[in-house]
Design an enzyme around this catalytic site. Sequence first.
Site: not given
Length: 481
Positions: A402-404
């Site tokens: 997700n965030d990466v």
Amino acid sequence: MISVLPELVIVLADLAAAFLLLFGLKRMSSPVTAPSGIAYAGIGMVVAVIASFLYALSVAPEAKPHLLMNAGLAVAALAVGGGLAWRSGSKAPLTAMPQMVALLNGAGGGAAAAIAAMVLLGGVSAPAALVVTLAGALIGSISLSGSIIAWGKLDGLIKRPMRFPGQQIANGLAFILTLLSGGYIAFIVLSGAAPILAMPTLIAVFFGLALIFGVLMTLPIGGADMPVVISVYNAFTGLAVGLEGYSLQNPALMIAGMVVGAAGLMLTLLMAKAMNRSISNILFTNFGVTKTHKQSKIEGELKPTGAGDAAIFMRYAAEVIIVPGYGLAAARGQQKLYEFVKLLQAAGVVVKFAIHPVAGRMPGQMDVLLAEAGVPYDLIFQLEDINPEFETADVALVIGANDVVNPAARTDKSSPIWGMPILDADKAKQVYVIKRGEGKGYAGIVNALFYKDNCNMVYGDAQVVLTQMIEAVRGLSKTAA
């Protein structure tokens, strides 16, 4: 002669153990040689433990009546601890490795603190040795209690960060009180003044305050910071072990502790860089304190698609880059993923894996995950090596990450992940994201990638979805036949 020989053997064994630990650590730097590196380091630890029993041959006369009982307790502790470690290590799934690392790391810090407690209770008068012992006790205690809290967060026992107004002041006050109590112990020992409390009580107060500070330090930290927390406490444990090795004048403990501490520090630096955080910010200013960010409005809509359609599109692509995340580990889908990859390769598709330094819940977790499935090392690339290739890739397949891969890190200055290096999956011609639902990542924000025109969502458990993709590609072969 009988007292000199054991000491000589102990020194030689400690040096041999230190060499094996260093050699093992060196081999752990490559995925190809890491298994043998772990074995060499393990042999080094066994040598050091066996050598420690030789101290029994040169104990003071007044201690000899207790020798048999103490040796028996040591053997019993080794048997119980070794048995529990073997059982938990062999049965724990890969998704539980971060929790296990946190617990074992805390055990190392606790062992260093226990050594310091025995040295302090036994009496130490040399100023340098006293200061080193107190420092090791402080660091080891913080690592113990902090690692236990980290384990609780990783295991889901502590659901969310615990924060309250004035928390940094409370943390600072707890740390100052801990330092003052340790300083008072040093003053009493060196000056010979009469203490206000019995020395065992003062020592207990010092350790209690250190343990409380470790808890207060870790409770407010969110899940996104867990990779950094693990590496910080790893460095703490190594440093504590090295300091207590100095107190005991044990070269194996000193060398092993300093190596582990240095490795943990380097890992912390790499993790901080990967998350666009400074070490001073992590350790001294806003550690565990998250500012409130207002996320910019995201345009576009989510576009679900079927697993079979996505698989067929990848079957006719020229190059596919796969971005694995914790969702892949949680679904235990790595074996199915590699099975799908081999089908693509058989059809002439170039497949590569892109790894972000903080993907998953522990540094290196994705590399281990892929290695467990048998993925060749030459297919696995780190962020700085693979990022330029996304622009020419036909497909980026994101699985449970997700965030990466959130482009807000590049485009939205109001985002909490602004400036964090990410994998440029959004630059691929087509992006497919396998995800259970529409949940947010550790940073607590919606991923702008999911709403882009070139992105489609494939909802479902990663293992189930990959099984459907395999069937779709195999179905094409049967139709062609």
